[in-house]
Design a protein around this motif. Structure first.
Motif, PDB file in Angstrom:
ATOM      1  N   ALA A 132      15.776  27.252  -8.389  1.00  0.00           N
ATOM      2  CA  ALA A 132      15.735  26.129  -9.324  1.00  0.00           C
ATOM      3  C   ALA A 132      15.638  24.815  -8.558  1.00  0.00           C
ATOM      4  O   ALA A 132      16.352  24.604  -7.577  1.00  0.00           O
ATOM      5  N   PRO A 133      14.771  23.885  -8.973  1.00  0.00           N
ATOM      6  CA  PRO A 133      14.643  22.591  -8.275  1.00  0.00           C
ATOM      7  C   PRO A 133      15.836  21.698  -8.591  1.00  0.00           C
ATOM      8  O   PRO A 133      16.456  21.779  -9.655  1.00  0.00           O
ATOM      9  N   ARG A 183      17.709  25.393 -14.485  1.00  0.00           N
ATOM     10  CA  ARG A 183      17.456  26.799 -14.807  1.00  0.00           C
ATOM     11  C   ARG A 183      16.234  26.974 -15.697  1.00  0.00           C
ATOM     12  O   ARG A 183      15.468  27.927 -15.526  1.00  0.00           O
ATOM     13  N   ARG A 184      16.043  26.059 -16.618  1.00  0.00           N
ATOM     14  CA  ARG A 184      14.870  26.169 -17.490  1.00  0.00           C
ATOM     15  C   ARG A 184      13.575  26.042 -16.690  1.00  0.00           C
ATOM     16  O   ARG A 184      12.618  26.798 -16.904  1.00  0.00           O
ATOM     17  N   ASP A 206       7.180  28.078  -3.176  1.00  0.00           N
ATOM     18  CA  ASP A 206       6.247  27.005  -2.762  1.00  0.00           C
ATOM     19  C   ASP A 206       6.247  25.868  -3.785  1.00  0.00           C
ATOM     20  O   ASP A 206       6.168  24.688  -3.402  1.00  0.00           O
ATOM     21  N   ARG A 207       6.333  26.186  -5.054  1.00  0.00           N
ATOM     22  CA  ARG A 207       6.366  25.141  -6.074  1.00  0.00           C
ATOM     23  C   ARG A 207       7.666  24.340  -5.971  1.00  0.00           C
ATOM     24  O   ARG A 207       7.663  23.115  -6.147  1.00  0.00           O
ATOM     25  N   ARG A 208       8.754  25.011  -5.677  1.00  0.00           N
ATOM     26  CA  ARG A 208      10.020  24.304  -5.494  1.00  0.00           C
ATOM     27  C   ARG A 208       9.957  23.399  -4.263  1.00  0.00           C
ATOM     28  O   ARG A 208      10.434  22.250  -4.297  1.00  0.00           O
ATOM     29  N   GLY A 209       9.379  23.923  -3.183  1.00  0.00           N
ATOM     30  CA  GLY A 209       9.263  23.089  -1.973  1.00  0.00           C
ATOM     31  C   GLY A 209       8.369  21.880  -2.194  1.00  0.00           C
ATOM     32  O   GLY A 209       8.647  20.791  -1.669  1.00  0.00           O
TER      33      GLY A 209
END
Length: 329
Positions: free
Chosen positions: A234-235, A264-265, A308-311
């Motif tokens: 989660a971001p 979380r969403r 990768d999207r979180r990073g």
């Protein structure tokens, strides 16, 4: 010109009959019924004695009297007169009504307790039974396979909050077109797949949350398995594009912190998006749930593209920290 019809002459004789008044005819039941005539030879009805009751004046005994007589014959206890409404108190104040009261009630009034006391009413009995505590009645040990829950009940014992918060949130995100039962079925399939899967192999380059249990313990608790995967990916921040803060039409990237439910969403939406892009390996209504469960396992093992999207979000947030000090012009 002569008239066409001659009134005085007719080819057929006409007879004139006067209407005779007819008597009304009686019904058959009345015509066939014989007429009874009382003669002087018949004996008159016997006369009742002075003060004796008539043929229809003898009354049946009171219900309490009948119950008392039955109890006396059978040897059982009589009727419980103290559990009804306080009629005895009314009769005590009205001596004229005591004479007309049933004999059983008269005896009860005569042998009643002294003034100042009153028998309890049936309306109080349920309340008295409800006031009995579980400890005094001994209900914890008799008739129950398990002990009664301690009062007050915890918050998770409510019907609406019987599921874990993460399970309820993921179920709502899985739901489409308001079909909650389908979403609950998919959620059950996901947890079952996580429970029956082999222990994951962790990637040291993409560690999970600190304090997480060892990988061999995750399949034993599928809800913890799902929570660990979602919270790890989660971001922490989201990027908000704000226009006009630096002058002109240029929009600056502003990092904004997110709450736990928002984090979380976002992670669940990334996982569902990645699972929806995977090809289906078979037919049936459990295909989507299987792909989501495999994506959760890939997140824990560090093989999913969600990392990768979180990073990328965190890199934009770090580069946009300088925009937080820009004042509006």
């Amino acid at each position: 010109m002569p008239p066409r019809v001659n009134i005085c002459w007719s080819g057929r004789p006409v007879t004139i009959v006067s209407r005779i008044s007819q008597r009304p005819r009686l019904p058959i039941c009345l015509r066939l019924a014989p007429n009874r005539t009382i003669t002087a030879d018949e004996k008159p009805l016997p006369k009742a004695d002075q003060g004796a009751p008539g043929p229809n004046q003898e009354q049946l005994p009171h219900v309490s009297e009948e119950a008392a007589a039955t109890a006396k014959i059978t040897g059982e206890g009589g009727p419980e007169l103290e559990q009804g409404t306080p009629v005895q108190d009314v009769l005590k104040r009205d001596e004229a009504s005591q004479e007309k009261a049933p004999k059983v009630m008269q005896e009860q009034i005569q042998s009643s307790s002294p003034k100042g006391t009153r028998s309890f009413s049936t309306s109080v009995r349920p309340r008295q039974e409800a006031m009995i505590s579980f400890e005094d009645s001994g209900l914890q040990t008799s008739g129950h396979g398990f002990e009664l829950p301690a009062l007050p009940l915890p918050a998770n014992m409510h019907l609406k909050y019987r599921y874990a918060p993460i399970v309820k949130q993921v179920t709502n995100l899985l739901m489409r077109d308001g079909k909650l039962s389908v979403a609950q079925r998919n959620m059950a399939m996901i947890l079952n797949h996580l429970r029956t899967a082999s222990p994951p192999t962790l990637n040291p380059d993409r560690p999970l949350l600190p304090g997480s249990p060892p990988p061999s313990h995750l399949p034993l608790n599928p809800i913890l398995y799902l929570t660990l995967a979602i919270d790890s990916v989660a971001p922490l921040l989201r990027i908000r594009a704000q226009k006009g803060i630096a002058g002109g039409g240029v929009a600056l990237q502003m990092p904004v912190p997110m709450a736990l439910r928002q984090r979380r969403r976002q992670a669940v939406m990334w996982i569902l998006d990645s699972a929806g892009k995977k090809p289906s390996r078979g037919s049936g209504r459990g295909g989507f749930a299987q792909r989501v469960a495999e994506e959760v396992i890939a997140v824990v093992e560090g093989r999913s593209g969600v990392w990768d999207r979180r990073g990328g979000i965190h890199k934009l947030a770090v580069s946009g920290r300088a925009n937080l000090n820009v004042r509006r012009r």
